[in-house]
Design an enzyme around this catalytic site. Sequence first.
Site, PDB file in Angstrom:
ATOM      1  N   GLY A 219     123.569  44.971  46.216  1.00  0.00           N
ATOM      2  CA  GLY A 219     123.336  43.701  45.258  1.00  0.00           C
ATOM      3  C   GLY A 219     124.499  43.362  44.488  1.00  0.00           C
ATOM      4  N   GLY A 262     126.649  46.149  50.319  1.00  0.00           N
ATOM      5  CA  GLY A 262     126.991  45.560  51.587  1.00  0.00           C
ATOM      6  C   GLY A 262     128.041  44.477  51.173  1.00  0.00           C
ATOM      7  N   CYS A 329     123.395  21.794  68.964  1.00  0.00           N
ATOM      8  CA  CYS A 329     122.746  20.603  69.207  1.00  0.00           C
ATOM      9  C   CYS A 329     121.641  20.646  67.903  1.00  0.00           C
ATOM     10  CB  CYS A 329     122.201  20.478  70.475  1.00  0.00           C
ATOM     11  SG  CYS A 329     123.164  20.113  71.494  1.00  0.00           S
ATOM     12  N   GLU A 330     121.987  20.414  66.844  1.00  0.00           N
ATOM     13  CA  GLU A 330     120.835  20.362  65.804  1.00  0.00           C
ATOM     14  C   GLU A 330     121.650  19.568  64.637  1.00  0.00           C
ATOM     15  OE1 GLU A 330     118.361  23.253  64.270  1.00  0.00           O
ATOM     16  OE2 GLU A 330     118.019  24.326  66.407  1.00  0.00           O
TER      17      GLU A 330
HETATM   18  N1  LLP Z   1     120.124  48.190  50.414  1.00  0.00           N
HETATM   19  C1  LLP Z   1     118.904  47.732  51.007  1.00  0.00           C
HETATM   20  C2  LLP Z   1     117.557  48.716  50.983  1.00  0.00           C
HETATM   21  C3  LLP Z   1     119.104  46.472  51.284  1.00  0.00           C
HETATM   22  O1  LLP Z   1     117.829  45.674  51.805  1.00  0.00           O
HETATM   23  C4  LLP Z   1     120.127  45.710  51.350  1.00  0.00           C
HETATM   24  C5  LLP Z   1     120.342  44.383  51.650  1.00  0.00           C
HETATM   25  C6  LLP Z   1     121.281  46.511  50.785  1.00  0.00           C
HETATM   26  C7  LLP Z   1     121.451  47.897  50.410  1.00  0.00           C
HETATM   27  C8  LLP Z   1     122.687  45.543  50.718  1.00  0.00           C
HETATM   28  O2  LLP Z   1     122.770  44.595  49.879  1.00  0.00           O
HETATM   29  P1  LLP Z   1     124.269  43.821  49.312  1.00  0.00           P
HETATM   30  O3  LLP Z   1     124.871  44.893  48.533  1.00  0.00           O
HETATM   31  O4  LLP Z   1     124.668  43.629  50.582  1.00  0.00           O
HETATM   32  O5  LLP Z   1     123.670  42.676  48.565  1.00  0.00           O
HETATM   33  N2  LLP Z   1     121.525  38.308  54.692  1.00  0.00           N
HETATM   34  C9  LLP Z   1     121.659  37.941  53.307  1.00  0.00           C
HETATM   35  C10 LLP Z   1     121.413  39.445  52.418  1.00  0.00           C
HETATM   36  C11 LLP Z   1     120.264  40.290  52.888  1.00  0.00           C
HETATM   37  C12 LLP Z   1     120.387  41.537  52.347  1.00  0.00           C
HETATM   38  C13 LLP Z   1     119.509  42.373  52.916  1.00  0.00           C
HETATM   39  N3  LLP Z   1     119.368  43.819  52.261  1.00  0.00           N
HETATM   40  C14 LLP Z   1     122.890  37.204  52.897  1.00  0.00           C
HETATM   41  O6  LLP Z   1     123.593  36.931  53.774  1.00  0.00           O
HETATM   42  O7  LLP Z   1     123.002  36.921  51.483  1.00  0.00           O
END
Ligand code: LLP
Length: 409
Positions: A219, A262, A329-330
């Site tokens: 996060g 992430g 095409c959107e």
């Molecule tokens: N741990 C768990 C259990 C998670 O579900 C996630 C992300 C992370 C860690 C990593 O979170 P981060 O550090 O990347 O914020 N597709 C979305 C983000 C979805 C995150 C899903 N889970 C976007 O592009 O903003």
Amino acid sequence: MQNQDFSTLAERFGTPLFVYDGDVLLERYNDLRKFIDHPRLQLHYALKANFNPAILQLLKDSGCGIDAVSPGEVEYALHLGFAPEKIIYTANNMTDAEFEKVYKTGVVMNIGELSRLRKAGIAHPGMKVCLRFNPDVTDGDSAKTMTGGELTKFGILLEDIGEVLKIVRTYGLKVVGLHEHTGSGIQKPESFHAAMKALMSIATPENFPDLEFLDFGGGFKVPYKPDEARIDYITLGAGIAERFRNFEKSYGRELVIKFEPGKFMVAECGTLLTRVNTLKRNRKRLIAGTDSGFPQLIRPVLYDAYHQIFNLTNPDGAEAVYDICGNICETGDRFAEQRPMPEIREGDLLGIANAGAYCYSMGGIYNLRAMPGEVVVKNGRIISVRRRESDSELIDQIMRNTQSCDTQL
Ligand code: LLP
């Protein structure tokens, strides 16, 4: 990397193309290790953010672990040589088959539903587990990526602790870890503290005598907009480490502190290169049509996310306002709407920034356009190339698993 480097790569490998800067990646990893100054910090990179093998190799070589969310991700991480004890598996809605597949690998499973916990106890009494709780803290950069609070499917409610303990004791489960993940792109540093406090409130030796770690998910946000401030992670990291040290004292033993970043690790190392091939006007709107599209970078369409876009081949052009669109095409296929940019000409190369996290990995082949190639650069050298599939390869892929038949239902 300089504009010229991007142009060279675009010419050599074609566009659209994802370019990842391995130096930026490792800088972010090392930053986080520095900020959260605790001797037993373990980072598990959230593989879902970007599964490029060269990125994973760089992280593995640096000692990073993996946060996996599907049996496929677990298998992939093992295949790349991550040791089972470096991986944590946080799934939701696991099937029995998925559960058994991962159980056999020895990877610790993070369970976020009472029903799965009970099934785990019945199948493997005494097994080691980590438990995922809903911290009841709501934060993130979009309602779709907030994972704490009332509107989420994730985690066990803190108030269900009694039921948890009943299951754990009935089946002699060994709870080695507790976990929470508040959301992606956490806006307020206080939310990290609130979520830590929530998890720590149930992490007593009476409830869970076998704890080896607490895992506070991911996060950590990065700025996406040009005027967006960077969170003071030095202060936040110091506060996190201190809170954890105090917790260890009250728990009465040294523990490992885990995070699963992430976005913070990979967002800023990535750029999507796309070339403008068509300029047109729809009355008042200037439209720059590119050779990529939302299936290749879906965040603006899915989350209304803002990504900075640079005109790499005309950075000093006179400013004009553009809708920067894809080739799908959107109507909603836009990377940016009414965005002031240095003049865009047909043939100009655009760089869409912060394209390292949740872009390629969320990609698809809608309209039957193959995903772009990927190049990883480090220390001024190209260290990995993943080429784009051709149209025929795409078609082969579709046909390979399809058979005509005429059998009774
Ligand atoms: N741990 C768990 C259990 C998670 O579900 C996630 C992300 C992370 C860690 C990593 O979170 P981060 O550090 O990347 O914020 N597709 C979305 C983000 C979805 C995150 C899903 N889970 C976007 O592009 O903003």
